[in-house]
Write an enzyme that holds these catalytic residues in place. Structure first.
Site, PDB file in Angstrom:
ATOM      1  N   CYS A  29     -92.356  64.929  34.286  1.00 47.47           N
ATOM      2  CA  CYS A  29     -92.214  64.992  32.824  1.00 47.47           C
ATOM      3  C   CYS A  29     -92.809  66.306  32.286  1.00 47.47           C
ATOM      4  CB  CYS A  29     -92.841  63.758  32.184  1.00 47.47           C
ATOM      5  SG  CYS A  29     -92.351  63.506  30.461  1.00 47.47           S
ATOM      6  N   HIS A  74     -89.928  59.496  35.088  1.00 42.97           N
ATOM      7  CA  HIS A  74     -91.201  59.008  35.650  1.00 42.97           C
ATOM      8  C   HIS A  74     -90.901  58.098  36.838  1.00 42.97           C
ATOM      9  CE1 HIS A  74     -94.133  60.268  32.495  1.00 42.97           C
ATOM     10  NE2 HIS A  74     -93.057  60.278  31.741  1.00 42.97           N
ATOM     11  N   GLU A 106     -92.702  57.103  39.171  1.00 44.89           N
ATOM     12  CA  GLU A 106     -93.812  56.225  39.574  1.00 44.89           C
ATOM     13  C   GLU A 106     -93.647  54.799  39.055  1.00 44.89           C
ATOM     14  OE1 GLU A 106     -95.330  58.529  35.881  1.00 44.89           O
ATOM     15  OE2 GLU A 106     -94.130  58.936  37.676  1.00 44.89           O
TER      16      GLU A 106
END
EC number: 6.3.4.2
Length: 563
Positions: A399, A526, A528
């Site tokens: 990001c 993102h 994750e």
């Protein structure tokens, strides 16, 4: 539908989220379909405008919901995809009730906490518990509900009252309350103290809820005499007192619960159609926990951010790195570096901190710059990115990390000295990162590009594409207000910074890769948030493979991990 309510006492942050997730994992391993709801008693509508220092990271769901990080725990442990309505806040409930009142739904009655707010909570829970969260789209059979905060908090009272009423509506065989409490061990005496737990259970009983299980958290394993004392003073059988001491990894928690007979208890208490023994899923967890504890080789990653004082601020990033490290049989050594300490101004202000930060960065095997907002610490992040690029250190920018990698490249390789993001310098002559049409500067909440979006690869020659299994496109979760300026991308590509992925329209740059570098990757999304213990996120896996020098071998094997 069976409901399991998890409440907490004595202190907040006691581990209710991990225990709720672990209970869900055990029940899922018995072949049941499980969903989860988190209740946060704060008045905010959602977690989107919080500083990470308030409640930890903001977790983003597929539908764009900005929620509490515990929903991330539920998704990772249970391998499910939740929705924004799985996170209930006081703000959402009151907004819902006030909207109904304005609409005239209460027919002129006085709108009160009891029954209107409490009824709204019960209705919300019952409706959301039925929403499918697994890939097979079948209705869940068990709903684990975590009530945030501690028993006795004034803001949590309406929710406790709602569940006091709900236990009779659902019937005893369909409702179970688990109370998580602390058993402290003062250094002065070394004795484990039960009084905080006794008081906490008494407060819960006074509010009309009786715990079926008391889960005692402690630093060290609890002695049997303590268990018997809690059983006697808290009006439960000894087998209804469960101990969870601090363990080497959260993967151990479901195993500890299972070893203390929790499956047999739930089978009897909730009349569940299950065997006494868990299935292969929990065996996989056991193997994973054992493997985690036996790891010898270490890989160090420097996380360069500005919320480094609290590890919960980057909880999903840490978990994604941990999943990837475990997949390649390495122990993760995550070094948190405050990006402000890498800046030149810090050398004059506190030279010790400055040199310590640079020492950590230099000795790391790989560098990660995660997402974030605001100008503080950006110059330090740019320094770290420059170091990774010039010294050929494996690098992943997520990001804001990707946006700053573009800024750093523009300044040092394209010689655009004032290149910047309009977030930090609205008047820059070279706006390489600009705000998006969705961004409404007047409103902060929910005005970003949020949720799961498709990213299309525009070239076959991409490391990340190979890591994703040579897919044509990937779908990952986003949370950003700014994006790379599409009008300037050709200048970067000519110098070797390739934009290998973009959105479905081709206007938004999603993935960058640098030529002639072991691993220099930036992603606008993102990844994750969708990493799982047994399914690591490809961008993070790539970083760990490159940091351990095994990326090329992995790609040559067709992206298969060595046994």
């Amino acid at each position: 539908m069976k409901y399991i309510l998890v409440t907490g006492g004595v202190i907040s942050g006691i581990g209710k989220g991990i225990i709720a997730s672990s209970i869900g994992t055990i029940l899922k391993s018995c072949g049941l379909r499980v969903t989860a709801i988190k209740i946060d008693p704060y008045i905010n509508i959602d977690a989107g405008t919080f500083s990470p220092y308030e409640h930890g990271e903001v977790f983003v769901l597929n539908d764009g919901g900005e929620v509490d990080l515990d929903l991330g725990n539920y998704e990772r442990f249970l391998d499910i995809n939740l929705y924004k309505d799985n996170n209930i806040t006081t703000g959402k409930i009151y907004q819902h009730v006030i909207n109904k009142e304005r609409h005239g739904d209460y027919l002129g009655k006085t709108v009160q906490v009891v029954p209107h707010i409490t009824d709204a909570v019960q209705e919300w829970v019952m409706n959301q518990a039925k929403v499918p969260v697994d890939d097979d789209k079948k209705e869940p059979q068990i709903c684990v509900i975590e009530l945030g905060g501690t028993i006795g908090d004034i803001e949590g009272m309406p929710f406790v009252e709602a569940f006091r009423q709900f236990q009779f509506k659902a019937k005893r065989e369909n409702f179970c309350n688990i109370h998580v409490s602390l058993v402290p061990q003062p250094n002065a005496t070394g004795e484990q103290k039960t009084k905080p737990t006794q008081n906490s259970v008494r407060a819960l009983r006074g509010l009309g809820l009786s715990p079926d299980l008391i889960v005692c958290r402690s630093a060290k394993p609890i002695e049997m005499a303590v268990k018997e004392k809690i059983s006697m003073f808290c009006h439960v059988e000894p087998e209804q007192v469960i101990f969870i001491h601090d363990v080497s990894s959260t993967y151990r928690v479901p195993i500890l619960l299972e070893e203390q007979g929790i499956i047999k208890y739930f089978k009897q208490r909730l009349n569940l159609p299950i065997d006494d023994q868990p299935s292969d899923l929990l065996m996989k967890w056991k193997k994973m926990a054992c493997r985690y504890e036996r790891l010898l080789k270490v890989c160090s990653i420097a996380l360069v951010g500005k919320y480094t004082k609290l590890s919960d601020c980057y909880a999903s990033v840490f978990k994604a790195l941990e999943h990837s490290a475990l997949a390649i049989n390495y122990k993760l050594d995550l070094m948190y570096i405050d990006s402000t300490e890498l800046e030149r101004s810090m050398e004059a202000e506190n030279s010790v901190k400055y040199h310590q930060a640079w020492h950590k960065l230099c000795k790391a095997d790989g560098i990660l710059v995660p997402g974030g907002f605001g100008i503080r610490g950006t110059e330090g992040k740019l320094q770290a990115i420059s170091w990774a690029r010039t010294k050929k250190k494996p690098f992943l920018g997520v990001c804001l990390g990707m946006q700053l990698a573009v800024v750093e490249f523009a300044r040092n390789c394209l010689n655009w000295e004032d290149a910047n993001s309009t977030e930090f310098d609205p008047d820059t002559k070279n706006p390489v990162v600009i705000d998006m049409p969705e961004h409404n500067p007047g409103d902060m909440g929910g005005t970003m590009r949020l949720g799961k979006r498709r990213t299309v690869f525009k070239t076959d020659n991409s490391v990340l594409r190979k890591l994703y299994g040579d897919e044509m496109f990937v779908e990952e979760r986003h949370r950003h207000r700014y994006e790379v300026n599409p009008e300037l991308t050709h200048c970067f590509e000519e110098k070797g910074l390739k934009f290998v992925g973009h959105d479905t329209e081709g206007n938004r740059m999603e993935i960058i890769e640098l030529e002639n570098h072991p691993y220099f990757v930036g992603v606008q999304f993102h990844p994750e948030f969708s990493s799982r213990p047994m399914k690591p996120s490809p961008p993070y896996l790539g970083l760990l493979l490159a940091a351990t020098g095994t990326l090329d071998a992995y790609l040559q094997r067709g992206c298969k991990l060595s046994p």
